[in-house]
Design an enzyme around this catalytic site. Structure first.
Site, PDB file in Angstrom:
ATOM      1  N   TYR A  57      -9.638   6.872 -36.761  1.00 49.59           N
ATOM      2  CA  TYR A  57      -9.376   8.315 -36.820  1.00 49.59           C
ATOM      3  C   TYR A  57      -9.987   8.862 -38.100  1.00 49.59           C
ATOM      4  CZ  TYR A  57      -6.705  12.528 -35.655  1.00 49.59           C
ATOM      5  OH  TYR A  57      -6.315  13.791 -35.293  1.00 49.59           O
ATOM      6  N   TYR A  95     -13.617  17.157 -32.505  1.00 49.39           N
ATOM      7  CA  TYR A  95     -12.232  16.949 -32.913  1.00 49.39           C
ATOM      8  C   TYR A  95     -11.344  17.269 -31.724  1.00 49.39           C
ATOM      9  CZ  TYR A  95      -7.784  17.815 -35.367  1.00 49.39           C
ATOM     10  OH  TYR A  95      -6.478  17.805 -35.772  1.00 49.39           O
TER      11      TYR A  95
END
Ligand SMILES: [Zn+2]
Lengths: 291, 388, 132
Positions: B292, B342
């Site tokens: 991440y 994103y």
């Protein structure tokens, strides 16, 4: 200047001297005696010679019916423009002679000047000046006064700070402490463990009995950020937020203030300072500890 | 035991953009249909749905729009992007225990054209809920954006390990290099240099603009079903070898500054421990990692927490090209959230599936196990997916 | 009294600003504005307490100078710059010095101070021995 306020001021000044109503009472001994007693003025000359203390000039016409004077429109326009604050700045009186018992004075008002806007300690404002002359029954001047006031725009007091904390019965003691200039750290009433941020139950012994310690107010900068973007409501950019380690053994977040940003560094010694953000919130912030 | 019981049998996504021009519910519905189509299933096959607590599209609404009938399992996972792999964990549990047969996990938002997570929201500390109170120790000081919350950890990491802004920058440069050759990436064809990273403006020192991931509109959906059934579907399955959630002692949403050490991610350590135990694998057994990457510094921390390198060694690992496509541990071949899009980590899970299937844009050779992580700095989750 | 007998420095005059003094002087000057006699209203308008009105400030400056100059003096001009408020409970202390003296006309520099700072500063011009 061609703005509406100065236009109005010029217009009112152009009216020249505007007569008001005559004094309701002639210059008289009872009011003089009253004045002298209140002022503690023992000068015998006034009652002995039948004259009034010269500074009483305005007193004789205080009770006169008030016609609208050229000044009133200017002051009202300033109010409407947001310059609602008022404070007198100058009073100058010239006495041609002392008024005598039995005379009846008549005031006349002339608006003379409007200057501004100017930055003052009270806020941005205008200085308004006018003159009053008191005439006797023969239309001869007895006394004159120059009077000047500052009409200012009061700073936005009580504007609420937008970043308010939520507060409940577990955290109120901390924020109350800040208002009183205390940095309060929750202490378990049973095992004595200090804890920040506070909470309803001691994680060490599960006690819900709580008290607090007042921190020394010293700390060390453990980490920090310099916030540049995006804009934050209620804050001027850039600003510094740090994690501060207290000698009491807990950490707390707060702004580092009164320090050039390039001088802020991890490990620097700090001291707490309490800053009101609005009329209900005081934040504990941190300044460099003087070496 | 959960390992190997369930698999991801289908992946689907909308385009990734800055302004989708469509409602978030429509994005969710489109991605769900695409994932079902990828698996060769129909809405009638779906009986479970999982999404993020932050998703604005309720499971029942997505079910209505896509013509899904009865749902026997629906669930939400908390803590922002920390939910990503958690949705798959919940789905796998439901499948393994028989609560549902076919569960769709989805995340859909207009994060760029709609509500942007990076903008200050004074309402975060508005209510005396446990989270509102937690935020109340930070928001009044203007510590109110995810970039600033992460920057606080990053500064401490730099101080303790001597890491520099360039060390963070190398992560961004690598991700953008990967995205440059991924046609689905927003930054396709647009790599950056370390100099450009250094010259980009400050957001929250020590983070530059190019340390922060982009903001995107889009949706991703995944179809989770049993391992046996997945083998009969249209595409090769990605077996869920391990799935875990993690929160650490003294955990906060994104401001866990009060734990002894601010240089690590204890919640990711909780996830890592479970992933290795559940899978029986070790770091040398994975050929790629999807880490991440909403902000660059936590990519370094994750490499350390997951055991790919030692404490404080991640800057050197990255400097030596360790996370590049030809490195010791290729990270985010799709370009990650810094480069591709994103979508709150959900697009990374899809990339892991593609790498296992062998049809990724930047396909690595011999991929049999991929480790995937979810949001960092928050309570989080992780997966190990395997070819099977 | 001859011009030579007036000292260069005026004797200090300290006045305790009792509520009685604030209220009685306000009424003696026919000034019924509530901030000069009603503490609740004064506070509601942001003041610490009731405070001296300007007419009284002028009267007290005059008294301060004539206390020193004597009954034969005639006041011709009083120019005052107004400063901080003179609140009830404070003490107003006047001081002054002669700044010029010519042809029987004397100019005195005057200041009146309270705990917050200068309440009034200015000049007073008088004839030492004149006819009212
Ligand atoms: Zn305890």
């Amino acid at each position: 200047m061609t703005d509406p306020l100065h236009e109005l001021a010029d217009k009112q000044a152009a009216l020249g001297e505007v007569r008001g109503a005559p004094a309701p009472d002639p210059v008289n001994a009872p009011m003089i005696r009253h004045w002298l007693a209140a002022m503690g003025d023992a000068n015998p000359v006034y009652l002995e010679q039948g004259v009034a203390p010269p500074a009483m000039a305005q007193v004789w016409t205080m009770d006169a019916p008030r016609d609208r004077s050229p000044v009133d429109d200017v002051l009202a326009a300033l109010d409407d423009a947001g310059y609602t604050g008022v404070v007198a700045t100058d009073c100058g009186q010239t006495y041609h002679r002392y008024a005598r018992l039995g005379e009846r004075l008549t005031p006349a008002t002339r608006f003379t000047d409007l200057a501004g806007p100017k930055r003052t300690a009270l806020g941005v404002g205008f200085f308004a000046t006018w003159n009053v002359t008191w005439y006797d029954e023969d239309h001869r001047p007895v006394a004159e006064m120059l009077f000047r006031v500052l009409k200012f725009r009061p700073p936005e007091v009580g504007k609420p700070y937008p970043l308010q904390p939520a507060v409940n019965q577990d955290t109120a003691f901390f924020w109350e402490g800040a208002k009183q200039g205390e940095l309060r750290i929750q202490r378990c009433a049973d095992c004595g463990a200090l804890r920040h941020p506070p909470g309803p139950m001691c994680p060490a012994c599960r006690s819900t009995a709580r008290t607090h310690a007042v921190a020394t107010g010293r700390g060390t900068l453990h980490s920090f950020v310099v916030h540049h973007h995006p804009p934050v409501p209620g804050r001027e950019l850039p600003f510094v937020v740090g994690v501060v380690e207290l000698p009491e053994g807990v950490r707390i977040v707060g702004n580092v203030v009164d320090c050039p940003i390039e001088k802020v560094e991890v490990g620097m010694p700090l001291r707490v300072t309490f800053r009101p953000m609005d009329d209900r919130l005081v934040l504990p912030l941190w300044t460099p500890e003087e070496a | 035991m959960l390992s190997g019981r369930a698999a991801i049998g289908g992946i689907g996504a909308t385009e990734f953009s800055k302004e989708s021009g469509r409602s978030e519910l429509r994005l969710a519905a489109e991605a769900v249909l695409a994932a079902l189509d990828d698996a060769g299933l129909s809405p009638a096959d779906v009986d479970g749905m999982v999404t993020y607590s932050q998703d604005t599209n309720q499971e029942i609404a997505v079910a209505r729009e896509t013509g899904v009938g009865d749902l026997t399992f629906f669930s939400r996972v908390e803590y922002g992007g920390g939910a990503a792999c958690g949705t798959v964990a919940h789905a796998a549990m439901a499948v393994a225990t028989g609560l549902a047969r076919t569960v769709v996990c989805y995340r859909a938002f207009n994060e760029r054209s709609g509500r942007r997570f990076g903008q200050p929201n004074a309402g975060l500390s508005g209510e005396p809920t446990s989270q509102g109170l937690e935020m109340s120790w930070h928001v009044p000081y203007g510590l109110i954006t995810p970039a600033a919350w992460v920057a606080m950890f990053a500064r401490r990491y730099m101080h303790v390990y001597g890491a520099t802004s360039e060390d963070f920058g190398r992560v961004a440069v690598t991700m953008r290099r990967h995205a440059a050759t991924n046609p689905a990436a927003w930054f396709h064809g647009r790599p950056i240099t370390l100099e450009e990273h250094q010259a980009s403006r400050w957001i929250a020192e020590p983070l530059h603009l190019l340390d922060c991931c982009q903001e995107s509109d889009g949706a991703v959906a995944l179809v989770v079903t049993s391992a046996e059934r997945a083998r009969d579907l249209r595409r090769p399955p990605a077996l869920i070898t391990a799935a875990a959630q993690g929160s650490g002692a003294g955990q906060m949403m994104m401001t866990s500054y009060y734990r002894d050490d601010m240089t690590g991610l204890p919640e990711m350590s909780v996830v890592a421990r479970q992933l290795w135990e559940m899978s029986g694998l070790s770091p040398s057994d994975v050929q790629a990692a999807i880490l991440y990457d909403h902000f660059t510094p936590f990519v370094l921390t994750q490499l350390e927490e997951l055991g790919f390198c030692g404490r404080g060694e991640a800057p050197g690992f990255v400097r030596d090209g360790g996370i590049a496509l030809d490195g010791a541990l290729p990270v985010n071949p799709h370009g990650g959230q810094l480069g591709e899009a994103y979508i709150h980590g959900m697009n990374g899970i899809a990339e892991a599936v593609r790498q296992l299937r062998g049809d990724a844009a930047n396909q690595l050779a011999g991929v049999t196990n991929v480790l995937v992580t979810a949001g960092t700095g928050v309570p989080t989750s992780g997966l190990i997916l395997s070819s099977g | 009294m001859t011009p030579e007998t007036l000292p260069e420095t005026l004797p200090e005059l300290a006045i305790d600003l009792t509520p009685t003094l604030i209220v009685s002087t306000a009424l003696a000057t026919r000034d019924f504005t509530p901030v000069h006699h009603d503490p609740a209203i004064a506070r509601a308008q942001g003041s610490k307490d009731i405070f001296l009105n300007i007419l009284t400030t002028m009267g007290l400056v005059e008294r301060f100078v004539t206390d020193w100059a004597g009954p034969r003096a005639v006041i011709e001009r009083v120019d005052v710059r107004l400063g901080v408020p003179a609140y009830a409970g404070d003490r107003l202390t006047f001081g002054g010095t002669v700044t010029s003296r010519a042809g029987g006309r004397v100019t005195v520099r005057v200041h009146g101070r309270v705990s917050l700072g200068d309440h009034a500063t200015g000049t007073v011009t008088l004839k030492e021995d004149g006819r009212c």
